[in-house]
Design an enzyme around this catalytic site. Structure first.
Site: not given
Ligand SMILES: [Zn+2]
Length: 682
Positions: A469-470, A473, A476
């Site tokens: 998940h991290e 980011h 991104h």
């Molecule tokens: Zn998050």
């Protein structure tokens, strides 16, 4: 103090402008901030002192060029406050909070600057600008309007006071929470009380006790959310009860760390600020500038999901109760995770705790997280042992594109420590911007327990999920290709920002990825096919609970921030208010507590998520729809990755995100994939 130059004020000298953390001392920060405030103030004054008519170049571009030093100093500092907030750093943070708020206000509320931007905005249709530049004008104009730049002087003074007081209060909230969380760590006298934990977990608890001068005993530290990973395995019911009770008591006791008066004042002042800006509530002010648009739109989604989620949780509870009956126990909140594992074992023959040997952290990172990104986007990740982060435990990696060109740096800070705030997050130390000529430097923070010296770190499936998940980011931030600093990193709408990270979770159980990273620590054997099958089969399992606890927290956030100034000014009992809100949406099952209760809801009272915790499920609509797209189009391919990267991730905040989504997907997002994923189709 010496006369040596302040390293924060020297021009960046390290690769990718990585801050020289090794030579920065705590006492360097405040002077650097003062210099950086003054520098940006002078830059903005130079813009407004011009006699030339306002143009895009002499106003907007000049504004974008301003504040580079402040950006650098602030990002360097706030990376440390979250991940290594020593008492000395916390002291600086406290002194800084009102100064920072005052500086931001002075620029956001600058009448001369606002009138120049408004002038450019008024002639926008006649200007020959590219799409990102047009969007820049619109965003600055809107953000300054929302910040109150159009108010009269008396109102602005009041607004500035409110912002300063709020910055102090939110800081107090976080400090209280950290202190009370440490205070309430649960001490056990006997290893038998921790029966069910693995050897590594037990030795971590023994080490934590030693670190607190409690040799021979065991200390279990609390997590940020209400539950605790150990609740699933502790066989001693009283131990489970004590753990959950401690967690839920955080910052609610009559002591110096009580967050009840703090959050009441935060809520009241936010409502007053919204009223000043012409909105009925803080939620209305915040949501006007999100993809959601209004509190009504948010409430409508939450209510639509709450009833089927609560019904699913009741069904799950009945299944737990059938097993608990044999133990003569009526399922309580602290029993939920424990009996859930029993039901899971019975139904899917799956013991999640036994999976850890397949999830050795280094393998998950290199052969899972990095490998997936390499397959999709062609990037290469290499550790740079010659570069150092803000703490000895931080690792620095360099990321290259498929063609060998440099992309940026990725820092990883995996382990928990007393100076780190709870949870997991990504932040940018340097954001990408063509105007500044900067490349991204991003950090991922997790709170994994450190194993005993000489033993490997074995992750839970939840921690594996967090790592993917991290890193979503991080990608991104790394893939941004924007011109203006305003749009760098993950500077998108808050109810959009979780979307790329959620999508990255889809690769965890993807066959080619899983087979590559999930190898047994001793034998190197892959996770057996039947276990994988059962993991897939159990994906919707316990989703009634998970969805309910999340929706409950989202609703509490909306309830507090939906108050008008009048309502927020009355003497509110925090516990009663929260209970009434949960009853209102039908999420008041005592066995399913809210994921965060008001006094430790850091996301919304000290983090950036006020009136915004709904964002996770809001963006999950896009996420589930995107996962469907990858599946329909052949899954893990460079072609798919490149399309997602170019049309969505790379856009950053430089355009309308829903337009970017349409461009990527070929249509607007549909809600059906989310309902199916969470078993909410009814
Ligand atoms: Zn998050």
């Amino acid at each position: 103090m010496t006369d040596a130059p302040n390293p924060l004020l020297s021009p960046p000298a390290l690769p990718y402008d990585l801050p020289p953390y090794g030579s920065i001392a705590v006492e360097h920060y405040l002077p650097a901030f003062h210099a950086a405030f003054a520098a940006q103030r002078a830059e903005v004054d130079a813009i407004t002192a011009q006699t030339a008519e306002p143009t895009f170049e002499n106003t907007l571009v000049a504004l974008e060029r301003s504040g580079e030093l402040l950006d650098r100093v602030a990002r360097t500092f706030y990376t440390v406050t979250g991940a290594d907030g020593t008492p000395e750093i916390q002291l600086v943070e406290e002194q800084l909070a009102p100064l920072m708020a005052a500086h931001r206000d002075a620029i956001q509320l600058d009448a001369a600057l606002y009138s120049r931007i408004a002038a450019v905005h008024a002639q926008l249709d006649g200007l020959d600008l590219d799409a990102e530049s047009r969007y820049l004008v619109e965003r600055h104009h809107r953000e300054m309007s929302l910040a109150g730049a159009g108010l009269d002087d008396a109102q602005k003074t009041r607004l500035t006071d409110l912002n300063q007081r709020l910055s102090v209060l939110t800081n107090t909230f976080e400090k209280n929470l950290l202190a009370d969380t440490n205070d309430l760590a649960v001490v056990f006298d006997d290893a038998a009380e921790l029966d069910g934990l693995g050897d590594g977990e037990l030795s971590a608890a023994a080490q934590a006790a030693t670190a607190r001068g409690l040799d021979g005993r065991y200390v279990v530290t609390l997590t940020l959310y209400t539950g605790h990973p150990y609740l699933a395995s502790l066989t001693n019911r009283e131990s489970r009860r004590r753990l959950l009770e401690a967690s839920r008591a955080r910052a609610t006791r009559d002591n110096e760390y009580d967050n009840r008066p703090v959050l009441r004042e935060i809520v009241r002042l936010r409502a007053e600020r919204a009223a000043l800006l012409g909105y009925p509530s803080h939620a209305a002010a915040v949501l006007a500038d999100q993809t959601a648009g209004s509190p009504e739109a948010v409430a409508s989604l939450l209510r639509r999901l709450a009833a089927p989620a609560a019904a699913n949780a009741r069904q799950e509870q009945a299944a737990l109760q059938r097993i608990a009956d044999a133990d003569g126990i009526r399922i309580d909140a602290h029993d939920w995770a424990f009996y859930t594992e029993k039901v899971r074992a019975e139904r899917y023959d799956l013991d999640r705790a036994a999976l850890r040997p397949w999830f050795e952290a280094e393998r998950v990172l290199r052969d899972g997280v990095f490998f997936a990104a390499e397959q999709l986007y062609g990037i290469r990740v290499n550790e740079r042992h010659d570069l150092q982060g803000y703490h000895p435990e931080v690792r620095v990696f360099e990321v290259h594109n498929a063609d060998g060109s440099e992309l940026g740096l990725f820092l990883l800070d995996l382990y928990t420590r007393d100076t780190k705030r709870g949870g997991a997050w990504m932040n940018s130390i340097v954001t990408q911007s063509a105007l500044r000529g900067t490349a991204p430097v991003v950090v991922n923070n997790l709170n994994v327990n450190k194993p005993a010296p000489g033993t490997p770190t074995l992750l839970s499936l939840d921690e594996v999920t967090t790592l993917f998940h991290e890193f979503g980011h991080a990608l991104h931030g790394l893939f941004a290709t924007v011109t203006y600093p305003h749009f760098g990193g993950t500077a998108v709408y808050r109810d959009f920002v979780e979307f790329p990270s959620q999508v990255n979770e889809m690769w965890i159980l993807w066959p080619e990825i899983l087979a590559n990273y999930a190898r047994h620590i001793d034998t190197g054997e892959p996770l057996p096919a039947d276990v994988v099958e059962r993991l897939h089969a159990s994906e919707a399992f316990n989703q009634g609970f998970a969805t309910s606890e999340y929706l409950a927290a989202s609703w509490i956030d909306q309830a507090w921030h939906g108050l008008t100034l009048d309502e927020a000014s009355s003497d509110i009992d925090v516990a009663a208010f929260q209970a009434a809100a949960l009853a209102d949406i039908g999420l008041d099952n005592p066995a399913v507590p809210t994921r965060y209760a008001s006094t430790y809801f850091a996301h919304v009272f000290s983090g950036g998520y006020s009136a915004g915790y709904y964002s996770y499920i809001w963006s999950e609509v896009l996420d589930a729809d995107t996962v469907e797209w990858f599946r329909e189009n052949g899954g893990l391919t460079r072609e798919n990755g490149d399309r997602f990267r170019q049309r969505l991730l790379g856009v950053g905040g430089s355009g309308d995100p829903l337009a970017a989504y349409r461009d990527f997907r070929g249509r607007d997002a549909e809600i059906q994939p989310l309902l199916e994923r969470r078993g909410l189709t009814g």
